[in-house]
Design an enzyme around this catalytic site. Structure first.
Site, PDB file in Angstrom:
ATOM      1  N   GLY A 194       0.772  -1.249   0.000  1.00 24.02           N
ATOM      2  CA  GLY A 194       0.000   0.000   0.000  1.00 24.02           C
ATOM      3  C   GLY A 194       0.797   1.289   0.000  1.00 24.02           C
ATOM      4  CE  LYS A 202     -11.073   1.301   5.098  1.00 21.73           C
ATOM      5  NZ  LYS A 202      -9.785   0.660   4.785  1.00 21.73           N
ATOM      6  CE1 TYR A 253     -13.799   6.285   4.236  1.00 19.35           C
ATOM      7  CE2 TYR A 253     -14.942   4.585   5.470  1.00 19.35           C
ATOM      8  CZ  TYR A 253     -13.787   5.074   4.895  1.00 19.35           C
ATOM      9  OH  TYR A 253     -12.633   4.344   4.970  1.00 19.35           O
ATOM     10  CB  VAL A 285      -5.264  -7.160  -3.524  1.00 19.50           C
ATOM     11  CG1 VAL A 285      -4.011  -6.998  -2.688  1.00 19.50           C
ATOM     12  CG2 VAL A 285      -6.088  -5.869  -3.551  1.00 19.50           C
ATOM     13  CB  ALA A 296     -14.919   2.559  -2.986  1.00 21.58           C
ATOM     14  CB  ILE A 318      -4.019  10.832   7.338  1.00 19.94           C
ATOM     15  CG1 ILE A 318      -4.024  10.474   8.827  1.00 19.94           C
ATOM     16  CG2 ILE A 318      -2.635  11.315   6.898  1.00 19.94           C
ATOM     17  CD1 ILE A 318      -3.100   9.316   9.185  1.00 19.94           C
ATOM     18  CB  THR A 346      -3.289   9.509   1.938  1.00 16.93           C
ATOM     19  OG1 THR A 346      -4.640   9.043   1.987  1.00 16.93           O
ATOM     20  CG2 THR A 346      -2.690   9.459   3.332  1.00 16.93           C
ATOM     21  CG  LEU A 347      -1.871   9.640  -3.611  1.00 17.51           C
ATOM     22  CD1 LEU A 347      -1.105   8.595  -4.415  1.00 17.51           C
ATOM     23  CD2 LEU A 347      -2.088  10.885  -4.463  1.00 17.51           C
TER      24      LEU A 347
HETATM   25  O1  0WD Z   1      -7.717   9.377   6.134  1.00 13.78           O
HETATM   26  C1  0WD Z   1      -7.118   8.410   5.684  1.00 13.78           C
HETATM   27  N1  0WD Z   1      -6.198   8.552   4.767  1.00 13.78           N
HETATM   28  C2  0WD Z   1      -7.427   7.071   6.244  1.00 13.78           C
HETATM   29  C3  0WD Z   1      -7.060   5.937   5.551  1.00 13.78           C
HETATM   30  C4  0WD Z   1      -8.162   6.987   7.516  1.00 13.78           C
HETATM   31  C5  0WD Z   1      -8.407   5.645   7.975  1.00 13.78           C
HETATM   32  C6  0WD Z   1      -8.029   4.558   7.242  1.00 13.78           C
HETATM   33  N2  0WD Z   1      -7.372   4.706   6.041  1.00 13.78           N
HETATM   34  C7  0WD Z   1      -7.004   3.494   5.308  1.00 13.78           C
HETATM   35  C8  0WD Z   1      -7.438   3.427   3.864  1.00 13.78           C
HETATM   36  O2  0WD Z   1      -8.818   3.121   3.753  1.00 13.78           O
HETATM   37  C9  0WD Z   1      -6.549   2.303   3.386  1.00 13.78           C
HETATM   38  O3  0WD Z   1      -7.078   1.063   3.798  1.00 13.78           O
HETATM   39  O4  0WD Z   1      -5.609   3.372   5.257  1.00 13.78           O
HETATM   40  C10 0WD Z   1      -5.253   2.552   4.151  1.00 13.78           C
HETATM   41  C11 0WD Z   1      -4.151   3.244   3.368  1.00 13.78           C
HETATM   42  O5  0WD Z   1      -4.690   4.398   2.749  1.00 13.78           O
HETATM   43  P1  0WD Z   1      -3.912   5.768   2.540  1.00 13.78           P
HETATM   44  O6  0WD Z   1      -2.523   5.672   3.011  1.00 13.78           O
HETATM   45  O7  0WD Z   1      -4.809   6.823   3.035  1.00 13.78           O
HETATM   46  O8  0WD Z   1      -3.978   5.930   0.954  1.00 13.78           O
HETATM   47  P2  0WD Z   1      -2.948   5.806  -0.251  1.00 13.78           P
HETATM   48  O9  0WD Z   1      -1.667   6.471   0.023  1.00 13.78           O
HETATM   49  O10 0WD Z   1      -3.711   6.274  -1.463  1.00 13.78           O
HETATM   50  O11 0WD Z   1      -2.725   4.241  -0.351  1.00 13.78           O
HETATM   51  C12 0WD Z   1      -3.761   3.360  -0.625  1.00 13.78           C
HETATM   52  C13 0WD Z   1      -3.268   2.467  -1.726  1.00 13.78           C
HETATM   53  C14 0WD Z   1      -3.552   2.825  -3.171  1.00 13.78           C
HETATM   54  O12 0WD Z   1      -3.296   4.025  -3.504  1.00 13.78           O
HETATM   55  P3  0WD Z   1      -4.137   4.750  -4.697  1.00 13.78           P
HETATM   56  O13 0WD Z   1      -4.421   6.071  -4.099  1.00 13.78           O
HETATM   57  O14 0WD Z   1      -3.176   4.752  -5.818  1.00 13.78           O
HETATM   58  O15 0WD Z   1      -5.402   3.987  -4.988  1.00 13.78           O
HETATM   59  O16 0WD Z   1      -3.902   1.237  -1.778  1.00 13.78           O
HETATM   60  C15 0WD Z   1      -3.343   0.611  -2.910  1.00 13.78           C
HETATM   61  C16 0WD Z   1      -2.838   1.665  -3.831  1.00 13.78           C
HETATM   62  O17 0WD Z   1      -1.468   1.662  -3.940  1.00 13.78           O
HETATM   63  N3  0WD Z   1      -4.294  -0.133  -3.678  1.00 13.78           N
HETATM   64  C17 0WD Z   1      -4.028  -1.368  -4.108  1.00 13.78           C
HETATM   65  N4  0WD Z   1      -2.976  -2.172  -3.894  1.00 13.78           N
HETATM   66  C18 0WD Z   1      -2.995  -3.364  -4.489  1.00 13.78           C
HETATM   67  N5  0WD Z   1      -3.996  -3.786  -5.265  1.00 13.78           N
HETATM   68  C19 0WD Z   1      -5.132  -1.723  -4.897  1.00 13.78           C
HETATM   69  C20 0WD Z   1      -5.079  -2.995  -5.502  1.00 13.78           C
HETATM   70  N6  0WD Z   1      -6.054  -3.452  -6.299  1.00 13.78           N
HETATM   71  N7  0WD Z   1      -6.026  -0.706  -4.919  1.00 13.78           N
HETATM   72  C21 0WD Z   1      -5.504   0.275  -4.159  1.00 13.78           C
END
Ligand code: 0WD
Length: 257
Positions: A13, A165, A158, A65, A96, A194, A196-197
Site C-alpha cells: 500500500g 470497512k 464515506y 490484490v 471504491a 489523514i 493521502t491519495l
Molecule cells: O484518512 C485516511 N487517509 C485514512 C485511511 C483513515 C483511515 C483509514 N485509512 C485506510 C485506507 O482506507 C486504506 O485502507 O488506510 C489505508 C491506506 O490508505 P492511505 O494511506 O490513506 O492511501 P494511499 O496512500 O492512497 O494508499 C492506498 C493504496 C492505493 O493508492 P491509490 O491512491 O493509488 O489507490 O492502496 C493501494 C494503492 O497503492 N491499492 C491497491 N494495492 C494493491 N492492489 C489496490 C489494488 N487493487 N487498490 C488500491
C-alpha cells in the site's frame, strides 16, 4: 536495539510519501525490522523501489490484490527470499469507485461498485492472510490492516467504503480466531483522517479534517507517524497479548458524542 529487531515485514500500500503505509514502513525500519514492499502497478514501481532503497531493502514485488495470480506469485517470490518464513504482514489497501464515496448512499451504490469496494478493501485482507499463512505459521507473527470510523458510524460521503470497512473489521476478528492457534495475531488500526491519495477521493475531505480538529480531544489531526508508531507496537512482541482488536489512532475523536 529497536523493538522489531529480527522481524521480517511485508508492507503493502505504499502509493506516495504521504501513504499511511510509508509511515508504518518508516517506523518498522527505525525499530530494526527487515522490509519487503509491494507496488500495485507499473506507475508506482519506481516510487516503491526508491522507498525500499531507503530502507536498505531489495525485496520489491508487484501486487494487485484484484488478481489471484499476482497474490500467489507475490508470496511464492517472497518465499524464495525468506524461505524460513516472515513475521509481519501489513495490509494498507483500499479502493471504491468515486461515485460510491460521495453524496447520497443509495444513489451511489450498485452491485458492481459494492463488489469492487469489498473485493479490494475487505476480501483482499483474507486473501493475503490465506496466502501468507504457511510462511507466518508458528512465528508469533502479526497481521495488521487499516480501518476507519465509517465502519461503525454513518459518516457523510464515506458510504460504500464504510460498508466495506465494516466487513474488513469483521474479517479481522474471524482471521484472529483462525490464526490464533498458530500464534499469528490479527489487528486493525482505525485511523483518524489523514490527507493521502486515497483520502483525496473522499468528497469534502478538507471540511472533514477541520471538523475533526475542532472536536478531537487532542485538538489536532493525526499523522502517518502517529499511525506508524502504533503499528510498530501492535506488530511487535510488546503487543503479544493483543489480537482481533480495532485500535483507534484518532486523537480521541471516536469517544466524543
Ligand atoms: O484518512 C485516511 N487517509 C485514512 C485511511 C483513515 C483511515 C483509514 N485509512 C485506510 C485506507 O482506507 C486504506 O485502507 O488506510 C489505508 C491506506 O490508505 P492511505 O494511506 O490513506 O492511501 P494511499 O496512500 O492512497 O494508499 C492506498 C493504496 C492505493 O493508492 P491509490 O491512491 O493509488 O489507490 O492502496 C493501494 C494503492 O497503492 N491499492 C491497491 N494495492 C494493491 N492492489 C489496490 C489494488 N487493487 N487498490 C488500491
Amino acid at each position: 536495539m529497536g523493538f522489531l529487531q529480527g522481524k521480517r515485514a511485508l508492507v503493502t500500500g505504499i502509493a506516495s510519501q504521504r501513504s499511511i503505509a510509508t509511515g508504518i514502513a518508516d517506523a518498522f525500519h527505525r525499530e530494526g525490522a527487515e522490509l519487503a514492499l509491494t507496488y500495485q502497478n507499473e506507475k508506482l514501481k519506481s516510487r516503491v523501489e526508491d522507498a525500499a532503497a531507503g530502507y536498505g531493502s531489495k525485496i520489491v514485488l508487484p501486487l494487485d490484490v484484484a488478481s489471484d495470480e499476482q497474490i500467489d506469485a507475490c508470496f511464492a517470490e517472497l518465499g524464495k527470499h525468506w524461505s524460513d518464513g516472515f513475521d509481519i504482514l501489513v495490509h494498507c489497501i483500499a479502493f471504491a469507485p468515486r461515485e460510491a464515496i460521495e453524496g447520497d448512499f443509495l444513489d451511489g451504490i450498485n452491485r458492481e461498485r459494492y463488489h469492487i469496494a469489498h473485493d479490494i478493501s475487505a476480501y483482499s485482507l483474507a486473501a493475503l492472510g490465506k496466502a501468507a499463512r504457511p510462511l507466518m505459521k508458528g512465528r508469533n507473527g502479526s497481521i495488521l490492516t487499516l480501518s476507519y470510523l465509517g465502519a461503525e458510524r454513518a459518516l457523510a460521503n464515506y458510504n460504500t467504503m464504510g460498508v466495506a470497512k465494516a466487513s474488513l473489521e469483521a474479517i479481522v476478528r474471524y482471521m484472529a480466531m483462525a490464526l490464533g492457534p498458530e500464534g499469528t495475531r490479527v489487528n486493525a488500526i482505525s485511523a483518524g483522517p489523514i490527507r493521502t491519495l486515497a483520502a483525496s477521493g473522499v468528497a469534502n475531505f478538507r471540511k472533514m479534517l477541520s471538523q475533526f480538529e475542532a472536536v478531537a480531544p487532542l485538538r489536532r489531526v493525526v499523522t502517518i507517524e502517529d499511525v506508524g508508531n502504533t503499528a510498530a507496537f501492535l506488530c511487535s512482541d510488546l503487543a503479544a497479548g493483543i489480537t482481533g482488536e480495532i485500535t483507534y489512532v484518532d486523537a480521541g475523536y471516536n469517544i466524543m458524542g
